[in-house]
Motif scaffolding. Structure first.
Motif, short mmCIF file in Angstrom:
data_model
loop_
_atom_site.label_atom_id
_atom_site.label_comp_id
_atom_site.label_asym_id
_atom_site.label_seq_id
_atom_site.Cartn_x
_atom_site.Cartn_y
_atom_site.Cartn_z
N PRO A 222 0.84 -1.22 0.00
CA PRO A 222 0.00 0.00 0.00
C PRO A 222 0.86 1.25 0.00
O PRO A 222 2.01 1.25 0.45
N GLN A 223 0.27 2.33 -0.48
CA GLN A 223 0.98 3.61 -0.57
C GLN A 223 0.22 4.66 0.23
O GLN A 223 -1.00 4.77 0.11
N TYR A 224 0.98 5.42 1.03
CA TYR A 224 0.37 6.46 1.87
C TYR A 224 0.26 7.76 1.08
O TYR A 224 1.22 8.19 0.44
N ILE A 252 -7.31 -2.78 2.60
CA ILE A 252 -6.18 -2.38 3.43
C ILE A 252 -6.63 -2.31 4.88
O ILE A 252 -7.70 -1.76 5.19
N SER A 253 -5.83 -2.86 5.77
CA SER A 253 -6.06 -2.73 7.21
C SER A 253 -4.91 -1.93 7.81
O SER A 253 -3.76 -2.06 7.40
N VAL A 254 -5.26 -1.08 8.78
CA VAL A 254 -4.28 -0.15 9.36
C VAL A 254 -4.21 -0.37 10.86
O VAL A 254 -5.23 -0.62 11.52
N ARG A 255 -3.01 -0.29 11.39
CA ARG A 255 -2.82 -0.30 12.83
C ARG A 255 -1.68 0.66 13.17
O ARG A 255 -0.92 1.06 12.28
N VAL A 256 -1.60 1.05 14.44
CA VAL A 256 -0.55 1.98 14.87
C VAL A 256 0.20 1.36 16.04
O VAL A 256 -0.36 0.60 16.84
N VAL A 299 2.72 4.00 11.87
CA VAL A 299 1.50 3.57 11.19
C VAL A 299 1.86 2.43 10.24
O VAL A 299 2.77 2.56 9.42
N ILE A 300 1.16 1.31 10.36
CA ILE A 300 1.44 0.12 9.56
C ILE A 300 0.18 -0.25 8.80
O ILE A 300 -0.87 -0.48 9.40
N ALA A 301 0.28 -0.27 7.47
CA ALA A 301 -0.85 -0.62 6.61
C ALA A 301 -0.52 -1.92 5.88
O ALA A 301 0.56 -2.07 5.31
N SER A 302 -1.46 -2.88 5.90
CA SER A 302 -1.27 -4.18 5.25
C SER A 302 -2.42 -4.42 4.28
O SER A 302 -3.57 -4.07 4.57
N ASP A 303 -2.08 -5.01 3.12
CA ASP A 303 -3.15 -5.37 2.19
C ASP A 303 -3.45 -6.86 2.33
O ASP A 303 -2.77 -7.58 3.06
N ASN A 304 -4.47 -7.31 1.61
CA ASN A 304 -4.85 -8.72 1.67
C ASN A 304 -4.48 -9.44 0.38
O ASN A 304 -5.06 -10.46 0.05
N ALA A 312 5.11 0.70 6.41
CA ALA A 312 5.24 1.32 7.73
C ALA A 312 5.93 2.67 7.58
O ALA A 312 6.90 2.79 6.83
N PHE A 313 5.40 3.67 8.27
CA PHE A 313 6.01 5.00 8.22
C PHE A 313 5.73 5.72 9.53
O PHE A 313 4.72 5.47 10.19
N PRO A 314 6.61 6.64 9.92
CA PRO A 314 6.38 7.41 11.15
C PRO A 314 5.45 8.59 10.90
O PRO A 314 5.56 9.29 9.89
N LEU A 315 4.52 8.80 11.82
CA LEU A 315 3.59 9.92 11.75
C LEU A 315 3.76 10.78 12.99
O LEU A 315 3.71 10.27 14.11
N VAL A 316 3.96 12.05 12.80
CA VAL A 316 4.14 12.99 13.90
C VAL A 316 2.83 13.72 14.13
O VAL A 316 2.26 14.30 13.19
N VAL A 317 2.34 13.68 15.38
CA VAL A 317 1.13 14.41 15.76
C VAL A 317 1.56 15.59 16.63
O VAL A 317 2.17 15.41 17.68
N LYS A 318 1.28 16.77 16.16
CA LYS A 318 1.72 18.00 16.81
C LYS A 318 0.53 18.72 17.41
O LYS A 318 -0.49 18.91 16.76
N MET A 319 0.68 19.14 18.69
CA MET A 319 -0.41 19.84 19.38
C MET A 319 -0.26 21.35 19.19
O MET A 319 0.84 21.90 19.26
#
Length: 417
Positions: A222-224, A252-256, A299-304, A312-319
């Motif tokens: 999968p592609q983000y 696609i299934s996603v988990r973090v 964030v990890i996304a897997s296809d079937n 898998a890629f890093p995601l930064v959440v900024k407040m």
């Protein structure tokens, strides 16, 4: 001797001296050239001898390596030991109905003897991969000359493309093994270190061969398509969605994975990250008492698809503090009735005149006399005079005149112009 004879004698003597010098110089140059050619020839011979010596040393080293990896120089011991190893290998891997037979012995001069072996039996695709890997990993002078396999007519289990390794195969291998004449009669067993032919582990080799679809192009991960940094506003509930696409349109299934503050929640049903950072307080601080400005999750996304692929890629959440509320929008102006109001008539009564103002948008006519006040659309005023030719209006303290068929809104425009 006369003067002329003396000069002639000197000239002839000088000529002989010059000829003698030329001859001596040519002899010297020839000797130097011969010497240089001889030196070059000797240097070339030396270089050729050096190359031959190096080639001989390399051949001796290679021959010594072959000697270590060779079967026993005793042909009976060589055949028996190698056949026993093949039987032990197919038994360990689990090849059913395994048969190992010698199929030939070919001497090659007085240098070495080539032995042929035939291995047959039944196994699945994983067993075949393990058998070939075991043969290639053994550091001996041997090779697989021929490999044949096909679905077995007996004991076939119906499988789909995603479980090909479970189908029973009839396997036939033909191998060659070499016994060097200079080898020992009772050589030590080969080292347990894998051969130079092996570049992957057995698990990696299985994954490369078994975890693939032989009937379609390779499955792409999968592609983000979203941002690598997400902004969450303090004091608000911020759902974070992940935008993925799959080249083969697989689901696609996603988990973090990663550290979550207590005000972060993963919704597995919607596959969204719910970030609700408080405005202030202890709950918005980390273990060191510092205000959490941002955190990172994986964030990890897997296809079937087959085989399954993941990204898998890093995601930064900024407040951040929420932005100020937008300024209220000014409603667009409505339709102005004054633009469609016309003076249609000036009517004389017994005592005075009356101005008839027709409001076309409403289908209504106002009959105004002197002193009457009115409010039509954006114009609010008072009638101060009515005559046979005009009506005088007072609007915002200003006096305006309107003639028959005139538009009410034009009195203001005419005044401004």
């Amino acid at each position: 001797m006369t003067q002329r004879e003396r000069i002639l004698s000197i000239a002839i003597g000088g000529l002989f001296v010059a000829l003698a010098f030329q001859w001596a110089f040519n002899q010297y140059r020839s000797a130097v050239r011969f010497r240089q050619n001889r030196l070059n020839s000797l240097a070339n011979e030396t270089e050729e001898l050096q190359s031959q010596w190096l080639a001989g040393a390399e051949a001796e080293r290679q021959l010594g390596e072959y000697k270590v990896r060779s079967l026993s120089s005793d042909s009976e011991v060589a055949k028996s030991a190698y056949q026993s190893w093949l039987l032990e290998t197919v038994g360990r891997i689990g090849v059913v109905d395994a048969v190992v037979d010698p199929v030939g012995e070919v001497p090659v001069g007085d240098l070495y003897t080539r032995f042929g072996f035939r291995v047959s039996g039944k196994t699945n695709l994983q067993g075949l991969v393990d058998l070939v890997y075991a043969i290639q990993a053994r550091d001996q002078l041997h090779r697989i000359r021929e490999l044949q396999f096909a679905p077995s007519r007996q004991g076939v289990r119906r499988t789909d493309a995603k479980s090909e390794s479970g189908e029973t195969l009839s396997v036939v291998l033909t191998l060659d093994a070499v016994s060097m004449a200079i080898a020992e009669a009772s050589p030590p067993p080969p080292s347990n270190d894998p051969s130079w032919r092996i570049t992957h582990t057995l698990a990696q080799t299985r994954d490369i061969i078994l975890n693939r679809n032989l009937f379609q192009p390779p499955n792409q991960p999968p592609q983000y398509r979203g941002d690598e940094q997400i902004v969450a506003y303090r004091g608000q509930k911020n759902p974070v969605d992940f935008s993925f696409t799959d080249p083969e349109n697989d689901s696609i299934s996603v988990r973090v994975e990663g550290y979550f503050p207590e005000w972060v929640e993963w919704d597995s049903e919607s596959e969204r990250l719910i970030v609700s950072p408080p405005v202030d307080g202890e709950s918005a601080k980390d273990e060191d008492g510092k205000l959490i400005e941002q955190f990172e999750v994986q964030v990890i996304a897997s296809d079937n698809g087959y085989p399954r692929r993941q990204t898998a890629f890093p995601l930064v959440v900024k407040m951040q503090s929420p932005p100020p509320p937008p300024a209220p929008e000014t409603p667009p102006p409505g339709f102005d009735d004054a633009t469609q109001t016309f003076l249609t008539a000036l009517v004389q009564g017994r005592d005075d005149w009356t101005a008839w103002m027709n409001i076309r948008t409403r289908g209504k006519t106002l009959k105004l006399k002197i002193g009457d006040e009115f409010e039509i659309g954006s114009i609010r005023g008072k009638v101060t005079g009515v005559s046979a030719r005009r009506v005088t209006l007072e609007i915002d303290g200003q006096t305006y005149e309107l003639r028959p068929a005139g538009k009410l809104s034009d009195v203001l425009v005419d005044d401004e112009s």
